[in-house]
Write an enzyme that holds these catalytic residues in place. Structure first.
Site, PDB file in Angstrom:
ATOM      1  N   SER A  83      -1.304   5.945   2.980  1.00  0.00           N
ATOM      2  CA  SER A  83      -0.672   7.254   2.935  1.00  0.00           C
ATOM      3  C   SER A  83      -1.640   8.280   2.330  1.00  0.00           C
ATOM      4  O   SER A  83      -2.769   8.403   2.791  1.00  0.00           O
ATOM      5  CB  SER A  83       0.645   7.152   2.157  1.00  0.00           C
ATOM      6  N   ASP A 241       6.185   6.697  11.746  1.00  0.00           N
ATOM      7  CA  ASP A 241       6.677   5.599  10.909  1.00  0.00           C
ATOM      8  C   ASP A 241       7.723   6.077   9.909  1.00  0.00           C
ATOM      9  O   ASP A 241       8.092   5.357   8.994  1.00  0.00           O
ATOM     10  CB  ASP A 241       5.511   4.914  10.177  1.00  0.00           C
ATOM     11  N   HIS A 263       6.680   3.186   7.150  1.00  0.00           N
ATOM     12  CA  HIS A 263       5.644   3.665   6.234  1.00  0.00           C
ATOM     13  C   HIS A 263       5.504   2.785   4.996  1.00  0.00           C
ATOM     14  O   HIS A 263       4.418   2.719   4.399  1.00  0.00           O
ATOM     15  CB  HIS A 263       5.966   5.099   5.812  1.00  0.00           C
TER      16      HIS A 263
END
Length: 296
Positions: A83, A241, A263
């Site tokens: 991320s 996601d 995610h």
């Protein structure tokens, strides 16, 4: 992963926003660090500010890289960022390519997150809703710092506005102007494999239909949140996601962008409660062998 397939340089795992090393007994990289170490890889899960800009987090990462190379005697490290951790790693590599062998983006918002854009439009920081969200994030960040039993360093600064701006499409576009290494020239394409001696890779997942197959499990609560977040997406609504779009995640050599993982599942944060076809730990083990084959 056999000993012969362990990477040459240490693996440094960089968490995303609201990241940590270990909350009491629960690790951010659930089962991943152990799997990599079983193959004799040298692995460091590091901590940077849970909420801050890419640049501030990047400087903190550079300081940690300096410590790791001194501790291990290695000339460089391989960075793997999840991320916002991908943007953090990109900054470090752009600033000190001599210390970085590779950067791997795992569900990184390399062209921004439509979820961050939605929050920017509907929860501006000077509004009542924005102030409430800011207060909540401060509380969560403080709890993470308090409960993180894997971090023993100094108190890390928090900048909620800086963090949020660093994740919007506009904010990441500015970041990309300064640090374009590894970015594709066309939307949805691959980026250059190597820039300034640093190799660039990426992989990501997408939400899949069904409740118990292809990556969604009835006991996997993160999937429900990600499906709710996905409703804020426009450009990549059917290709995300839950927090990052499929094509927005592309960087360098794209290993895959449609893994059946949301995610959080992509770093195995569901205690392994994943559906058929979802093997996040295997992706990391295979990537370690890939780095080894590349001499990294």
């Amino acid at each position: 992963m056999s000993q012969n397939s362990a990477p040459r340089y240490p693996l440094v795992l960089v968490p995303g926003m609201l990241g940590f090393i270990r909350l009491v007994f629960y690790p951010y990289w659930y089962g991943i660090v152990e799997a990599l170490r079983r193959g004799d890889a040298v692995v460091f899960a590091v901590q940077v500010s849970p909420i801050n800009s890419n640049e501030v987090r990047g400087e903190q990462l550079l300081a940690r890289i300096d410590e790791i190379v001194r501790e291990t005697g290695a000339a460089k490290v391989n960075l793997i960022g999840h991320s916002q951790g991908a943007l953090t790693a990109r900054y470090a590599a752009a600033k000190r390519p001599d210390l970085v062998a590779s950067v791997t983006s795992v569900a990184g918002p390399n062209h921004g997150s439509e979820l961050a854009d939605h929050l920017h439009r509907h929860y501006p920081h000077d509004s009542v809703r924005g102030r409430l969200l800011t207060g909540l994030l401060r509380i969560v960040s403080a709890l993470i710092c308090w409960l993180d039993t894997g971090y023993r360093g100094p108190k890390l600064p928090v900048d909620i506005h800086g963090s949020h701006h660093s994740l919007t499409t506009e904010g990441v576009a500015l970041f990309n102007q300064r640090y374009p290494q590894g970015l594709p020239e066309s939307w949805g394409g691959h980026g250059p494999e190597e820039v300034s001696g640093v190799r660039y890779y990426s992989w990501s997942g997408t939400l899949q239909p069904g409740k118990t197959d292809r990556g969604r499990n009835l006991f996997d609560g993160t999937s429900r949140y990600c499906r709710l977040f996905a409703r804020t997406f426009v450009r990549e609504r059917e290709n995300c996601d839950g927090m990052v779009g499929r094509y927005s995640s592309h960087l360098g050599t794209v290993i895959g962008d449609e893994y059946p993982l949301d995610h959080f599942d992509i770093v195995n944060q569901s205690l392994g409660l994943l559906g058929k076809g979802a093997e996040p730990v295997r992706l990391f083990v295979e990537h370690a062998a890939r780095l080894n084959a590349a001499g990294l």
